[in-house]
Design a protein around this motif. Structure first.
Motif, short mmCIF file in Angstrom:
data_model
loop_
_atom_site.label_atom_id
_atom_site.label_comp_id
_atom_site.label_asym_id
_atom_site.label_seq_id
_atom_site.Cartn_x
_atom_site.Cartn_y
_atom_site.Cartn_z
N VAL A 90 2.35 4.16 -3.82
CA VAL A 90 2.07 5.59 -3.88
C VAL A 90 3.34 6.42 -3.73
O VAL A 90 3.29 7.64 -3.65
CB VAL A 90 1.04 6.00 -2.81
N MET A 91 4.50 5.73 -3.70
CA MET A 91 5.74 6.49 -3.60
C MET A 91 5.97 7.26 -4.90
O MET A 91 5.61 6.80 -5.97
CB MET A 91 6.92 5.53 -3.37
N HIS A 117 -2.33 9.98 0.69
CA HIS A 117 -1.11 10.14 -0.10
C HIS A 117 -1.35 11.11 -1.24
O HIS A 117 -2.34 10.98 -1.96
CB HIS A 117 -0.67 8.79 -0.69
N THR A 146 0.83 -1.21 0.00
CA THR A 146 0.00 0.00 0.00
C THR A 146 0.86 1.26 0.00
O THR A 146 0.48 2.27 -0.58
CB THR A 146 -0.93 0.04 1.23
N GLU A 147 2.00 1.19 0.64
CA GLU A 147 2.86 2.37 0.71
C GLU A 147 3.77 2.51 -0.51
O GLU A 147 3.99 3.61 -1.01
CB GLU A 147 3.70 2.32 2.00
N GLN A 173 -4.99 6.30 5.53
CA GLN A 173 -3.78 6.91 4.97
C GLN A 173 -4.19 7.92 3.91
O GLN A 173 -5.16 7.71 3.18
CB GLN A 173 -2.89 5.86 4.30
N GLU A 229 -6.07 11.64 8.63
CA GLU A 229 -6.09 10.24 9.04
C GLU A 229 -6.96 10.13 10.28
O GLU A 229 -6.83 10.93 11.21
CB GLU A 229 -4.65 9.75 9.32
N SER A 232 5.01 6.46 -8.94
CA SER A 232 3.81 7.09 -9.49
C SER A 232 3.92 7.37 -10.98
O SER A 232 2.92 7.40 -11.69
CB SER A 232 3.50 8.38 -8.74
N VAL A 273 -0.14 12.04 -4.76
CA VAL A 273 0.66 11.47 -5.83
C VAL A 273 0.46 12.36 -7.04
O VAL A 273 -0.62 12.39 -7.63
CB VAL A 273 0.21 10.04 -6.15
#
Lengths: 369, 223
Positions: free
Chosen positions: A228-229, A313, A224-225, A311, A349, A233, A315
């Motif tokens: 989206v880095m 993010h 999941t992390e 979370q 969050e 992307s 992007v």
């Protein structure tokens, strides 16, 4: 790459051919690890190196402390000694054998002491009873992949390697095979390395993900992390991002409207053909979900599902939210909104929200096989 | 009957020559097509060499090797008291060498047609390279391999140049169909020559038809 799982598979390899070069260092843990990247990024070369089907130029590969390849020590374990299962995109079933003979091919070659999984168990798990005596020539795409899974698992592999196993299937069958893969993880506990270029598949299935680009590992961590880095992307194709969720038909209403259980949340879906009690995979596109702070009083959308933002993010110019639905059996859903909406709704969050989803945005993936 | 005797000897020599070639063709094809050994281009050229040189040269080379003063012939003579030259077996060896390129080339094509993924899958299932060869590669390529065997066979039954040098033209011993035709033509017995030619052509046509049928089946199977 700060995050590292327990190292079940530990590798550092270099492989060049025809102007392409793969240079990769990684440590994979238990569970399902995805190798994610665009085509030509070196995913299959990496997978084949792990399998022993490609010999790297130099480096080392170790599994559970067992050195499989080391250019320094001159070690190279051939694929047949590694005890890794391999599932090809094109199934690669042996055309001159029946389904049953395909499944028993590797089983017979597995030492008795290493046999933990029996073919009969796989026949049940992957629902192959009807197919066993058939030739492989007239199987459907989904059936072929189920047989390929059973064949690989019948060797009781220490690790299951999958090279885009869903890529040649239509979307309905993708959901079906995805369910089987989850079932394998749940019931057999075989660790897997899963190569895919589909961000949705990786999100639906993988615990951890290694992102590859131009033969280089650009990100590694929890799926999941990782996805989206910013390094990922640029090629992740978020436009196609869909939630592939396991669901159970709780109640059928008139026509094809049905109430599904996803985790312990209830979701209304259209076009469901399955009977009450059956399980299936549904697809909900991240961009088809509307976020609201309150239950909208009157709306044509059939679903307003309570959720908690887990979370957030940023992007590029999009915002990807992970929202947890359900109370005790929590399922994470990814939602795409605009930065404007994020500001307007003051989401953080932990914020409680409602996910507004039309019944026909919940697509049942129920392939025929 | 003389004709039957000649036909029998011809088939015997061609069958033995082909039988010698089959394991060699399988091994060489495996090395070149599947193992992709270094120097395979040179190796590949060597395989085709007998096709490119006059059969007479092959026969002469064999004669030098197998003759009483040759390295192989001398050894056999001393150790076993066996003399190979001017025997039916020398004819079989000559036929083998001359027909080898055709057979090996066909076997290479057949093996190259076997999807590499199937062999990789078998390896990952615990099968070593040899087991993969006999349980996957050969069963899937067998029609093409058989076609190669027939092609080699049809070349072997028509072998003349190398045979006459290393095995001579001894009636009842080394006289095959082509050699008998040659003799009858020299003797001027046209009736016998034409009969022998008819048998020779008939045998070739039947073999070639079987070869084509096998290749057709192999192609259909791949679809």
């Amino acid at each position: 790459m700060a995050y590292m799982a327990d190292s079940l598979l530990d590798l550092k390899i270099r492989k060049s051919f025809g102007g392409f070069s793969l240079q990769c260092e990684a440590r994979f843990g238990d569970g399902i690890t995805a190798i994610f990247g665009p085509s030509g990024s070196g995913k299959s070369t990496l997978l084949n190196s792990i399998a022993g089907l490609v010999r790297p130029d130099d480096g080392h590969i170790a599994f559970d402390g067992d050195v499989l390849y080391s250019s320094g020590e001159g070690v190279y374990e051939p694929p047949e000694k590694r005890r890794f299962g391999y599932v090809f995109q094109d199934s690669a079933l042996f055309p001159h054998m029946s389904v049953s003979d395909n499944i028993h091919y590797g089983y017979k070659l597995t030492a008795r002491a290493n046999r933990r999984i029996e073919p009969s168990q796989l026949v049940e798990l992957l629902q192959l009873e009807r197919l066993m005596d058939r030739g492989v020539g007239n199987l459907s795409g989904g059936e072929r992949q189920r047989v390929a899974l059973a064949r690989a698992l019948a060797t009781s592999p220490r690790l299951l390697l999958l090279d885009e196993p869903l890529a040649s299937l239509d979307s309905g069958l993708r959901g079906v095979i995805l369910e089987y893969l989850k079932r394998i993880r749940r019931e057999l506990g075989t660790p897997m390395v899963y190569v895919s270029h589909s961000i949705s598949e990786v999100m639906a299935l993988a615990d951890n993900a290694l992102a590859l680009r131009d033969g280089q590992a650009v990100a590694y961590g929890r799926a999941t992390e990782t996805l989206v880095m910013p390094e990922v992307s640029t090629f992740a194709q978020f436009d196609t991002l869909e939630n592939l969720l396991g669901a159970k038909v709780a109640q059928r209403h008139d026509d094809d409207i049905a109430e599904l259980e996803i985790g312990d949340a209830r979701v209304i879906a259209a076009g469901v053909r399955r009977d009450e009690g059956d399980t299936l995979t549904v697809s909900i596109r991240a961009g088809d979900i509307i976020v609201s702070r309150q239950i909208p009083p009157q709306t044509s959308a059939r679903n307003a599902i309570r959720a908690t933002v887990s979370q957030i993010h940023m992007v590029d110019s999009r915002v990807l939210l992970y929202a947890d639905i359900g109370v005790s059996d929590v399922v994470s859903v990814v939602v795409e909104i605009t930065p404007n909406s994020l500001r307007a709704l003051e989401l953080r969050e932990g914020t409680e929200i409602y996910l507004i989803i039309k019944a026909n945005s919940v697509l049942p993936l129920e392939g025929g096989a | 009957m003389e004709l039957l005797g000649i036909l029998g000897l011809t088939v015997q020599i061609a069958v033995v020559g082909t039988a010698i070639n089959l394991p060699l063709a399988l091994g060489v094809s495996w090395l070149i097509v599947k193992r992709r050994i270094p120097g395979r281009l040179v190796f590949d050229a060597l395989v085709s060499l007998p096709l490119a040189v006059p059969p007479v040269v092959v026969g002469y080379a064999l004669l030098l090797l197998l003759g009483n003063r040759g390295p192989i012939g001398g050894l056999l003579q001393d150790a076993l008291g066996v003399e190979l030259v001017f025997t039916w077996f020398a004819a079989a060896l000559a036929a083998a060498i001359v027909s080898f390129p055709l057979m090996a080339r066909a076997v290479m094509v057949a093996m190259g047609g076997v999807d590499e993924h199937l062999e990789m899958a078998a390896r990952s299932l615990g099968a070593g390279a040899v087991r993969v060869f006999f349980t996957i590669t050969v069963p899937l390529a067998y029609r093409g391999i058989l076609a190669g065997v027939l092609l080699g066979f049809v070349r072997a039954i028509s072998e003349f140049g190398a045979t006459i040098i290393v095995a001579g033209n001894i009636p009842g011993k080394t006289q095959t169909l082509p050699l008998a035709i040659y003799s009858e033509v020299l003797l001027g017995d046209d009736t016998m020559a034409i009969r022998l030619i008819a048998v020779s052509v008939g045998l070739a046509v039947v073999t070639l038809l079987a070869h084509n049928w096998l290749l057709d089946r192999a192609a259909k199977n791949r679809l």
